[in-house]
Design a protein around this motif. Structure first.
Motif, PDB file in Angstrom:
ATOM      1  N   ARG A  59       0.898  -1.327  -0.071  1.00  0.00           N
ATOM      2  CA  ARG A  59       0.027  -0.035   0.020  1.00  0.00           C
ATOM      3  C   ARG A  59       0.955   1.308   0.036  1.00  0.00           C
ATOM      4  NH1 ARG A  59      -5.209  -0.193   1.646  1.00  0.00           N
ATOM      5  NH2 ARG A  59      -5.354   1.907   0.974  1.00  0.00           N
ATOM      6  N   ASP A  60       1.799   1.454  -1.181  1.00  0.00           N
ATOM      7  CA  ASP A  60       2.201   2.568  -1.154  1.00  0.00           C
ATOM      8  C   ASP A  60       1.480   4.007  -1.374  1.00  0.00           C
ATOM      9  OD1 ASP A  60       4.904   1.498  -0.893  1.00  0.00           O
ATOM     10  OD2 ASP A  60       5.690   2.057  -2.553  1.00  0.00           O
ATOM     11  N   ASP A  61       0.265   3.691  -1.657  1.00  0.00           N
ATOM     12  CA  ASP A  61      -0.668   4.578  -1.766  1.00  0.00           C
ATOM     13  C   ASP A  61      -0.828   5.370  -0.288  1.00  0.00           C
ATOM     14  OD1 ASP A  61      -1.919   2.277  -1.240  1.00  0.00           O
ATOM     15  OD2 ASP A  61      -3.844   3.501  -1.407  1.00  0.00           O
ATOM     16  N   MET A  62      -0.606   4.786   0.609  1.00  0.00           N
ATOM     17  CA  MET A  62      -0.568   5.374   1.937  1.00  0.00           C
ATOM     18  C   MET A  62       0.371   6.030   2.110  1.00  0.00           C
ATOM     19  SD  MET A  62      -2.793   1.919   3.856  1.00  0.00           S
ATOM     20  CE  MET A  62      -2.873   2.554   5.328  1.00  0.00           C
ATOM     21  N   ILE A  63       1.478   6.216   1.760  1.00  0.00           N
ATOM     22  CA  ILE A  63       2.659   6.608   2.093  1.00  0.00           C
ATOM     23  C   ILE A  63       2.286   8.304   2.479  1.00  0.00           C
ATOM     24  CG2 ILE A  63       5.020   7.797   1.303  1.00  0.00           C
ATOM     25  CD1 ILE A  63       5.584   4.864   0.150  1.00  0.00           C
ATOM     26  N   HIS A  64       1.524   9.024   1.552  1.00  0.00           N
ATOM     27  CA  HIS A  64       1.269  10.424   1.810  1.00  0.00           C
ATOM     28  C   HIS A  64       0.093  10.554   0.692  1.00  0.00           C
ATOM     29  CE1 HIS A  64       1.667  14.645   1.316  1.00  0.00           C
ATOM     30  NE2 HIS A  64       2.223  14.634   2.746  1.00  0.00           N
ATOM     31  N   PRO A  65      -0.704  11.526   0.961  1.00  0.00           N
ATOM     32  CA  PRO A  65      -1.816  11.691   0.026  1.00  0.00           C
ATOM     33  C   PRO A  65      -1.303  12.350  -1.433  1.00  0.00           C
ATOM     34  CG  PRO A  65      -2.291  13.190   2.050  1.00  0.00           C
ATOM     35  CD  PRO A  65      -1.173  12.157   2.302  1.00  0.00           C
ATOM     36  N   TYR A  66      -0.117  13.202  -1.375  1.00  0.00           N
ATOM     37  CA  TYR A  66       0.086  13.924  -2.375  1.00  0.00           C
ATOM     38  C   TYR A  66       1.750  13.756  -2.897  1.00  0.00           C
ATOM     39  CZ  TYR A  66      -3.807  16.300  -1.345  1.00  0.00           C
ATOM     40  OH  TYR A  66      -5.295  16.562  -0.972  1.00  0.00           O
ATOM     41  N   ILE A  67       2.624  13.183  -1.823  1.00  0.00           N
ATOM     42  CA  ILE A  67       3.800  12.516  -2.085  1.00  0.00           C
ATOM     43  C   ILE A  67       3.682  11.361  -2.294  1.00  0.00           C
ATOM     44  CG2 ILE A  67       6.308  12.746  -1.741  1.00  0.00           C
ATOM     45  CD1 ILE A  67       5.399  14.746   0.744  1.00  0.00           C
ATOM     46  N   SER A  68       2.973  10.629  -3.198  1.00  0.00           N
ATOM     47  CA  SER A  68       2.358   9.547  -3.202  1.00  0.00           C
ATOM     48  C   SER A  68       3.147   8.218  -3.681  1.00  0.00           C
ATOM     49  CB  SER A  68       0.798   9.595  -3.949  1.00  0.00           C
ATOM     50  OG  SER A  68       0.297   8.560  -4.304  1.00  0.00           O
ATOM     51  N   GLY A  69       3.122   7.098  -3.175  1.00  0.00           N
ATOM     52  CA  GLY A  69       3.441   5.907  -3.804  1.00  0.00           C
ATOM     53  C   GLY A  69       4.907   5.861  -4.050  1.00  0.00           C
ATOM     54  N   ASN A  70       5.000   5.467  -5.216  1.00  0.00           N
ATOM     55  CA  ASN A  70       6.575   5.428  -5.626  1.00  0.00           C
ATOM     56  C   ASN A  70       7.243   7.005  -5.992  1.00  0.00           C
ATOM     57  OD1 ASN A  70       5.065   6.385  -7.849  1.00  0.00           O
ATOM     58  ND2 ASN A  70       5.963   5.009  -9.370  1.00  0.00           N
ATOM     59  N   LYS A  71       6.373   7.914  -5.872  1.00  0.00           N
ATOM     60  CA  LYS A  71       6.930   9.446  -5.968  1.00  0.00           C
ATOM     61  C   LYS A  71       7.828   9.529  -4.782  1.00  0.00           C
ATOM     62  CE  LYS A  71       5.240   9.680  -9.922  1.00  0.00           C
ATOM     63  NZ  LYS A  71       4.722   8.259 -10.181  1.00  0.00           N
ATOM     64  N   TRP A  72       7.486   9.349  -3.619  1.00  0.00           N
ATOM     65  CA  TRP A  72       8.080   9.628  -2.354  1.00  0.00           C
ATOM     66  C   TRP A  72       9.647   8.802  -2.511  1.00  0.00           C
ATOM     67  CZ3 TRP A  72      10.374  12.279   0.778  1.00  0.00           C
ATOM     68  CH2 TRP A  72      11.449  11.774   1.955  1.00  0.00           C
ATOM     69  N   ARG A  73       9.333   7.458  -2.765  1.00  0.00           N
ATOM     70  CA  ARG A  73      10.630   6.698  -2.820  1.00  0.00           C
ATOM     71  C   ARG A  73      11.689   7.233  -3.973  1.00  0.00           C
ATOM     72  NH1 ARG A  73       9.906   2.035  -0.074  1.00  0.00           N
ATOM     73  NH2 ARG A  73       7.652   1.358   0.402  1.00  0.00           N
ATOM     74  N   LYS A  74      10.988   7.572  -4.943  1.00  0.00           N
ATOM     75  CA  LYS A  74      11.824   8.411  -6.087  1.00  0.00           C
ATOM     76  C   LYS A  74      12.576   9.567  -5.891  1.00  0.00           C
ATOM     77  CE  LYS A  74      10.077   7.770 -10.421  1.00  0.00           C
ATOM     78  NZ  LYS A  74       9.106   7.385 -11.549  1.00  0.00           N
ATOM     79  N   LEU A  75      11.748  10.307  -5.079  1.00  0.00           N
ATOM     80  CA  LEU A  75      12.519  11.825  -4.683  1.00  0.00           C
ATOM     81  C   LEU A  75      13.389  11.846  -3.551  1.00  0.00           C
ATOM     82  CD1 LEU A  75       9.047  13.746  -5.088  1.00  0.00           C
ATOM     83  CD2 LEU A  75      11.348  14.219  -6.256  1.00  0.00           C
ATOM     84  N   LYS A  76      13.324  10.605  -2.711  1.00  0.00           N
ATOM     85  CA  LYS A  76      13.902  11.070  -1.552  1.00  0.00           C
ATOM     86  C   LYS A  76      15.385  11.136  -1.735  1.00  0.00           C
ATOM     87  CE  LYS A  76      15.541   7.551   2.008  1.00  0.00           C
ATOM     88  NZ  LYS A  76      15.203   6.407   2.649  1.00  0.00           N
ATOM     89  N   TYR A  77      16.230  10.281  -2.596  1.00  0.00           N
ATOM     90  CA  TYR A  77      17.601  10.564  -2.555  1.00  0.00           C
ATOM     91  C   TYR A  77      17.969  11.830  -3.434  1.00  0.00           C
ATOM     92  CZ  TYR A  77      18.689   6.436  -0.104  1.00  0.00           C
ATOM     93  OH  TYR A  77      18.525   5.159   1.073  1.00  0.00           O
ATOM     94  N   SER A  78      17.193  12.144  -4.329  1.00  0.00           N
ATOM     95  CA  SER A  78      17.287  13.712  -4.939  1.00  0.00           C
ATOM     96  C   SER A  78      17.054  14.622  -4.071  1.00  0.00           C
ATOM     97  CB  SER A  78      16.310  13.777  -6.095  1.00  0.00           C
ATOM     98  OG  SER A  78      16.758  13.104  -7.179  1.00  0.00           O
ATOM     99  N   LEU A  79      16.460  14.750  -3.098  1.00  0.00           N
ATOM    100  CA  LEU A  79      16.032  15.646  -2.057  1.00  0.00           C
ATOM    101  C   LEU A  79      17.173  15.778  -0.949  1.00  0.00           C
ATOM    102  CD1 LEU A  79      13.317  15.811  -3.235  1.00  0.00           C
ATOM    103  CD2 LEU A  79      12.215  16.180  -0.948  1.00  0.00           C
ATOM    104  N   GLN A  80      17.507  14.656  -0.750  1.00  0.00           N
ATOM    105  CA  GLN A  80      18.946  14.494   0.082  1.00  0.00           C
ATOM    106  C   GLN A  80      19.893  15.010  -0.585  1.00  0.00           C
ATOM    107  OE1 GLN A  80      19.377  10.734   2.201  1.00  0.00           O
ATOM    108  NE2 GLN A  80      17.726  10.886   2.857  1.00  0.00           N
ATOM    109  N   GLU A  81      20.235  14.668  -2.047  1.00  0.00           N
ATOM    110  CA  GLU A  81      21.387  15.351  -2.345  1.00  0.00           C
ATOM    111  C   GLU A  81      21.292  16.812  -2.636  1.00  0.00           C
ATOM    112  OE1 GLU A  81      23.361  13.335  -5.465  1.00  0.00           O
ATOM    113  OE2 GLU A  81      23.232  15.071  -6.931  1.00  0.00           O
TER     114      GLU A  81
END
Ligand code: PLP
Length: 293
Positions: free
Chosen positions: A29-51
């Motif tokens: 249920r990655d749809d439950m990660i966040h209503p707008y930073i949703s699903g795979n999008k949080w996983r995909k953004l995480k390391y870019s944001l850290q960088e």
């Protein structure tokens, strides 16, 4: 570390069809990660944001179509973690629900025609080339950092699966699942491309530096192309959501779930198989399709 505690359980789905075929189907249920930073999008953004953060950048610059889940996820993540954000939007200036949400989260939108949109590096250089605070994030979050973020999903799994399925747009999520497989794993990874002629996904996975060998793409569930639907798909989305209480949408997860149900009906899976479907979120896509229901 830019992170937050999220909850993405693995839920078993029950249906007479699964019982009849003697298989088990679970949803991540990655749809439950966040209503707008949703699903795979949080996983995909995480390391870019850290960088971006560790290199002292204050502004995220990214790209997407007018209904892009990635634009909205970037806008919301930027707001959450204290970045400014700019979004290059493909095509003529429009208003819609997703772009309004982007604006509410503070994203500045720059509309560019379809020809100019093709060269994203050039667009970035022209507007932000002299701005050493600006951080480039490709359309859809595509890139090795994004695949690395997705690969962490595999470490969270509580069950052992014979088959894992995801929907594919750029192929980054699929690449991340492959990257997260342990070397002795017997799990088969499958992708359901939501665009026409979806075998291009193999090349995209390779471009991310990951060997697509062994992956299975099911390229016949695109329903006419990206964001295209047919009454059969709309009916499926309704029926699935009504029967499970889990909302899906026609652009990504509708095609994924439709495809897997179709394969189950065709006895594609051996009895006793355990199958995992990644619910990659993106439910705001429904806002552009409400008239179809
Ligand atoms: C963006 C998106 C995808 C596509 O992911 P890729 O990594 O680009 O293949 C799949 N599902 C949903 C809901 C999305 O928003």
């Amino acid at each position: 570390m830019l992170t937050f505690n999220f909850h993405s359980p693995e839920e078993e789905l029950k249906a007479p069809l699964f019982q009849e075929k003697d298989i088990q189907v679970f949803i991540k249920r990655d749809d439950m990660i966040h209503p707008y930073i949703s699903g795979n999008k949080w996983r995909k953004l995480k390391y870019s944001l850290q960088e971006a953060q560790s290199t002292g950048k204050s502004t995220l610059v990214t790209f997407g179509g007018a209904w892009s889940n990635h634009l909205l996820a970037t806008a919301a993540a930027a707001a959450k973690f204290g970045f400014k954000s700019y979004g290059f939007v493909r095509g003529e200036a429009v208003d819609n629900a997703v772009l309004s949400l982007c604006k509410i989260f503070g994203m500045q939108l720059i509309f560019v025609d379809r020809t100019a949109y093709k060269d994203k590096e050039l667009l970035f250089d022209r507007q932000f080339g002299r701005d050493n605070q600006a951080f480039f994030i490709d359309e859809g979050g595509f890139g090795p950092l994004a695949a690395k973020g997705v690969s962490e999903l595999m470490d969270e799994l509580e069950n052992n699966y014979q088959h894992i399925f995801c929907a594919c747009g750029t192929g980054t999520t699929l690449a991340g699942l492959l990257q997260g497989l342990t070397s002795n794993s017997t799990t088969q990874i499958h992708g359901i491309p939501v665009l026409k002629a979806g075998s291009f996904i193999y090349e995209e996975v390779k471009a991310l530096g990951i060997d697509p060998e062994g992956v299975i793409l099911h390229t016949e569930y695109h329903f006419g192309g990206y964001a295209k639907t047919k009454p059969e798909l709309i009916d499926f989305v309704k029926e699935f959501s009504q029967n499970t209480g889990i909302l899906i949408e026609p652009t990504y997860t509708g095609k994924l779930f439709y495809g897997v149900y179709d394969l189950i009906k065709q006895d594609y899976f051996k009895p006793k198989s355990k199958i995992l479907l990644i619910h990659s979120g993106g439910l705001t896509g429904l806002l552009g399709m409400l008239d179809k229901f």
